[in-house]
Write an enzyme that holds these catalytic residues in place. Structure first.
Site, short mmCIF file in Angstrom:
data_model
loop_
_atom_site.label_atom_id
_atom_site.label_comp_id
_atom_site.label_asym_id
_atom_site.label_seq_id
_atom_site.Cartn_x
_atom_site.Cartn_y
_atom_site.Cartn_z
N GLY A 112 44.14 3.01 30.79
CA GLY A 112 45.22 2.20 31.33
C GLY A 112 45.90 1.31 30.30
N GLY A 133 47.70 2.23 27.79
CA GLY A 133 49.03 2.73 27.41
C GLY A 133 49.02 3.78 26.31
N ASN A 156 48.86 -3.66 22.73
CA ASN A 156 49.98 -3.17 23.53
C ASN A 156 50.32 -4.20 24.60
OD1 ASN A 156 51.98 -1.69 24.76
ND2 ASN A 156 50.58 -0.28 25.79
N ASP A 157 51.09 -5.22 24.15
CA ASP A 157 51.57 -6.24 25.07
C ASP A 157 52.96 -5.80 25.53
OD1 ASP A 157 52.19 -8.46 26.46
OD2 ASP A 157 51.76 -9.91 24.89
N ARG A 208 36.34 2.27 35.50
CA ARG A 208 37.11 2.27 34.25
C ARG A 208 37.23 0.86 33.67
NH1 ARG A 208 41.05 7.18 33.57
NH2 ARG A 208 39.82 8.77 34.60
N ARG A 244 49.53 2.22 38.09
CA ARG A 244 49.67 3.66 37.83
C ARG A 244 49.36 4.46 39.10
NH1 ARG A 244 46.39 6.35 32.91
NH2 ARG A 244 44.68 6.32 34.43
N GLY A 293 41.35 3.86 23.14
CA GLY A 293 41.55 2.58 23.81
C GLY A 293 41.12 2.72 25.25
N ARG A 298 45.46 15.28 38.27
CA ARG A 298 46.29 14.38 39.08
C ARG A 298 47.52 15.16 39.55
NH1 ARG A 298 45.69 10.11 34.29
NH2 ARG A 298 43.62 9.34 34.80
N1 LIG Z 1 53.07 -2.37 27.30
C1 LIG Z 1 53.01 -2.07 28.58
N2 LIG Z 1 53.35 -2.96 29.50
C2 LIG Z 1 53.31 -2.67 30.83
N3 LIG Z 1 52.89 -1.49 31.32
C3 LIG Z 1 52.52 -0.55 30.44
C4 LIG Z 1 52.57 -0.78 29.03
N4 LIG Z 1 52.14 0.35 28.41
C5 LIG Z 1 51.85 1.24 29.38
N5 LIG Z 1 52.09 0.70 30.59
C6 LIG Z 1 51.87 1.33 31.90
O1 LIG Z 1 50.46 1.28 32.14
C7 LIG Z 1 50.01 2.43 32.85
C8 LIG Z 1 48.87 3.10 32.07
O2 LIG Z 1 49.39 3.66 30.89
P1 LIG Z 1 48.88 5.05 30.34
O3 LIG Z 1 48.74 6.02 31.44
O4 LIG Z 1 49.74 5.39 29.19
O5 LIG Z 1 47.42 4.59 29.86
P2 LIG Z 1 46.29 5.40 29.07
O6 LIG Z 1 45.74 4.49 28.06
O7 LIG Z 1 46.84 6.69 28.60
O8 LIG Z 1 45.23 5.63 30.23
P3 LIG Z 1 44.08 6.78 30.35
O9 LIG Z 1 43.14 6.58 29.26
O10 LIG Z 1 43.49 6.49 31.69
O11 LIG Z 1 44.77 8.10 30.32
C9 LIG Z 1 51.21 3.31 33.04
O12 LIG Z 1 51.71 3.16 34.34
C10 LIG Z 1 52.22 2.80 31.99
O13 LIG Z 1 53.54 2.99 32.41
N1 LIG Z 2 35.97 12.00 23.88
C1 LIG Z 2 37.08 12.41 24.50
N2 LIG Z 2 37.76 11.58 25.31
C2 LIG Z 2 38.89 12.04 25.87
C3 LIG Z 2 39.36 13.33 25.65
N3 LIG Z 2 40.51 13.49 26.36
C4 LIG Z 2 40.74 12.33 26.99
N4 LIG Z 2 39.76 11.46 26.70
C5 LIG Z 2 39.63 10.07 27.17
O1 LIG Z 2 39.20 10.05 28.49
C6 LIG Z 2 39.64 8.84 29.09
C7 LIG Z 2 40.15 9.10 30.47
O2 LIG Z 2 41.25 9.93 30.47
P1 LIG Z 2 42.04 10.24 31.84
O3 LIG Z 2 43.07 11.26 31.48
O4 LIG Z 2 41.05 10.73 32.82
O5 LIG Z 2 42.66 8.93 32.27
C8 LIG Z 2 40.70 8.27 28.16
O6 LIG Z 2 40.13 7.14 27.50
C9 LIG Z 2 40.95 9.35 27.16
O7 LIG Z 2 41.25 8.82 25.90
C10 LIG Z 2 38.64 14.18 24.78
O8 LIG Z 2 38.98 15.35 24.49
N5 LIG Z 2 37.51 13.68 24.23
#
Ligand SMILES: Nc1ncnc2c1ncn2[C@@H]1O[C@H](COP(=O)(O)OP(=O)(O)OP(=O)(O)O)[C@@H](O)[C@H]1O
Ligand SMILES: Nc1nc2c(ncn2[C@@H]2O[C@H](COP(=O)(O)O)[C@@H](O)[C@H]2O)c(=O)[nH]1
Length: 375
Positions: free
Chosen positions: A118, A120, A275-276, A252, A241, A115, A148
């Site tokens: 950001g 979630g 993810n609402d 992004r 975040r 996904g 980070r």
């Molecule tokens: N349903 C939601 N409603 C509001 N805020 C949310 C929700 N889900 C996650 N968040 C918040 O959104 C931010 C981004 O979430 P998260 O870090 O889990 O995203 P991610 O998809 O893992 O991002 P990345 O791919 O960059 O690692 C966080 O601060 C989290 O607390």
């Molecule tokens: N193809 C791959 N994508 C990955 C891997 N590990 C994380 N990710 C994706 O990168 C972005 C950004 O992550 P972030 O930690 O810098 O916010 C996110 O969409 C991850 O899903 C991997 O091993 N392979």
């Protein structure tokens, strides 16, 4: 170096020799058409040396290697000679074979979660890991991006130099990799193996390109795409975040549009979740993973092994490998036959072959038998 007798197997145009020493287990291939021996490129973690081995060809794809004097969790291995994984890795210049460790029973399929940044994904995965710590294990990816503030090397990512990661990709150590938001990210084969060895279900948090590569690979998985309720909310979450610079946030968000389009229309994903409300989305995620009480959730097979005596003989009848461990003693029951059923073998993570069913047959001196299924 003490060389031991090897085992050899003939397949159509080639003969495979597996020879063990105190230091390693080596493989050579004899090409019948050219009359030449070659040393193939051997992928996967090589089994540790042992006190000898028995081997049986399962089919034209793989050879079962049973190590003598090995620990119960390390005695069953496969040399893959023409599996899907080996065919995927084949180059014109060299012959390729791959080692993979036999896994008893059917570990549950890994879960790939993708996904836009950001949305979630990490939050949902953390909830799963917290609620079901003994069931799930996170595949720790490699990345060239800088850590980070709160991120720990080896826990959140293996933070690495680009040149090192590129070399490891070239050496075949990665299941998938992709350039994401200007950095290199990838899942090493080892990252998935570590989770499988712990008897847990592997969760991969990877981008859509990575998901596409895994979908095309031999790893069977469940693919879930997480969608934001709107671009506006995605932006709000990324900004809240507070981990990215303004420039990175814009990059992004720009990439998110294409990712959402591919995620929702490419057919890569088995499920699309919105993810609402976090609680609602988490509930839906648990439901589709069978964790809502409607099914027995913890059906993962614990990592197990087979306690084999050093002296044994091996034979094959159809899909059953019979390991004869000696004659029963008087009085007490003795385990004198172990049966490996290889009819349901599945390729797991590269480096693992799942679906091995194991039965031990106990014989009593009065001629009665008992059967115990290990998987
Ligand atoms: N349903 C939601 N409603 C509001 N805020 C949310 C929700 N889900 C996650 N968040 C918040 O959104 C931010 C981004 O979430 P998260 O870090 O889990 O995203 P991610 O998809 O893992 O991002 P990345 O791919 O960059 O690692 C966080 O601060 C989290 O607390
Ligand atoms: N193809 C791959 N994508 C990955 C891997 N590990 C994380 N990710 C994706 O990168 C972005 C950004 O992550 P972030 O930690 O810098 O916010 C996110 O969409 C991850 O899903 C991997 O091993 N392979």
């Amino acid at each position: 170096m003490i060389c031991r007798m090897g085992t050899d197997f003939q397949f159509q145009m080639a003969l495979y020799l597996i020879a063990g020493s105190d230091e390693s287990i080596g493989v050579k291939i004899y090409d019948k058409s050219t009359g030449k021996w070659t040393v193939p490129t051997v992928l996967g973690k090589e089994p540790k040396p042992c006190k000898g081995h028995s081997a049986v060809a399962i089919n034209e794809d793989r050879i079962l290697v049973i190590k003598k004097g090995a620990t119960p969790d390390d005695c069953i291995w496969f040399l893959e000679v023409d599996t899907q994984y080996v065919r995927e890795q084949k180059t014109i210049e060299t012959e390729i074979v791959a080692w993979s460790k036999g896994v008893i029973g059917n570990a549950q399929k890994p879960v790939v979660i993708s996904g836009p940044s950001g949305v979630g994904k990490g939050t949902l995965i953390s909830l799963l890991m917290k609620e079901f710590p003994s069931m799930f294990g996170f595949s720790v990816s490699h990345t060239t991006r800088k850590p980070r503030d709160m991120e720990k090397d080896g826990v959140h990512y293996h933070f690495t130099e680009r040149s090192v990661m590129e070399k490891e990709i070239k050496d075949g150590k990665f299941l998938e990799f992709a350039s994401v938001h200007g950095n290199l990210y990838g899942t090493s084969i080892e990252a998935v193996e570590v989770v499988a060895d712990d008897g847990k279900r592997c969760i991969l948090d990877i981008d859509v390109q990575g998901a596409r590569s895994v979908r095309a690979s031999s790893l069977e998985a469940i693919f879930i795409f997480i969608c934001p309720p709107s671009m506006g909310q995605l932006e709000e979450r990324l900004r809240a975040r507070g981990t990215e610079t303004e420039e990175q946030i814009l990059k992004r968000l720009c990439n998110a549009k294409a990712e959402i389009e591919q995620g929702t229309s490419s057919g890569i994903f088995d499920h699309i979740l919105y993810n609402d409300e976090l609680d609602e989305c988490y509930k839906t995620l648990k439901k589709l993973l069978g964790l809502d009480g409607s099914t027995v959730a913890n059906s993962q097979t614990a990592p197990g092994g087979i306690d084999l005596p050093v002296d044994h003989s091996v034979s094959k009848i159809d899909n059953k490998i019979l390991i004869n461990c000696g004659t029963p003693g008087s009085g007490e029951a003795s385990k004198n036959l172990i049966v490996l059923d290889v009819s349901s073998l599945k390729e797991g993570a590269p480096g693992r072959t799942r679906g091995l069913d194991v039965y031990t047959v106990y014989s009593f001196s009065d001629g009665l038998n008992g059967i115990n299924k290990l998987s």
